[in-house]
Design an enzyme around this catalytic site. Sequence first.
Site, mmCIF file in Angstrom:
data_model
loop_
_atom_site.group_PDB
_atom_site.id
_atom_site.type_symbol
_atom_site.label_atom_id
_atom_site.label_comp_id
_atom_site.label_asym_id
_atom_site.label_seq_id
_atom_site.Cartn_x
_atom_site.Cartn_y
_atom_site.Cartn_z
ATOM 1 C CG HIS A 179 -2.231 -0.637 1.062
ATOM 2 N ND1 HIS A 179 -2.390 -2.001 1.046
ATOM 3 C CD2 HIS A 179 -3.474 -0.107 0.908
ATOM 4 C CE1 HIS A 179 -3.667 -2.294 0.902
ATOM 5 N NE2 HIS A 179 -4.346 -1.158 0.799
ATOM 6 N NE ARG A 212 -1.632 -0.535 4.591
ATOM 7 C CZ ARG A 212 -2.772 -1.190 4.745
ATOM 8 N NH1 ARG A 212 -3.891 -0.542 4.999
ATOM 9 N NH2 ARG A 212 -2.799 -2.512 4.649
#
Length: 280
Positions: A179, A212
């Site tokens: 990500h 994240r």
Amino acid sequence: MSERRVARAGHALLAACMMLAACAVGPLGAEAPQAQTQPPPQFDLGQPYLGGPLPGGERLIHPPPEPGTTRMTIDEEANARALSLQGSARWQLAARDADLGDGWYGRAFSCAAGVRISATATPRIVNVLRRAASDFGASTGAVKAQFQRARPFMSNNAPTCTPQDEPFLRGNGSYPSGHSAIGYGTGMVLASLFPERAADLLARGRGYGNSRWVCNVHWYSDTEEARAFAAATYSRLQADEAFRADMALAREEASGLSPAPATEICDSDGMAPAGPQEED
């Protein structure tokens, strides 16, 4: 569905699998140490330009931090800060940033770009973003499978901002973050298209990756090292003929756009102040 659409769907699915190491292999072609038993989240990605993990990616970064080292102490301190942010506006942004479903690029980057990014308003830009994102995400796949680092929520037993993803993430390596590579890589692509907004776009790309570890699904070093994969992949993309051609079309489209009112595009984007000491 035409054969071309079937092929494109297959390429996108392969890229998503490689991004999360669901289909990743180690550097010698061995299967990933842990089999995936949960379906991956749904991603709005396109057919990759390059395909596959970053060649030589295992030589780009150090192995994950070992317990008791300075690097691991930094990871643990960042994780403690992340847990202190639970329920905050920054935590909620991290949950939004985790969503790579339909239209993620517009939700995450329209504010930083100063224009409305969508499949309708900017189809050429979106084409580049979706395809390049497949390559940025897939770049980390082999290294993730090689190290199979456990994610922080698996050791601290604290909530994440995406509880629905936890069953899948438990069997998916944490280091480095796919990500985060997508976020920073997308920022680089958009900075090339909107050079006057480059600082905002690169800052947003970094913040997207930081989401994240704020979410408690990655360690700080996972997101830091991911930027190296994004940068190396971006260099490879610039040598790809199809990418250069699509970027030329996207740049032409970008030059004809008018700025969008901030009140219309910034409500759900990550330009608000982030959590304490987030960057360092």
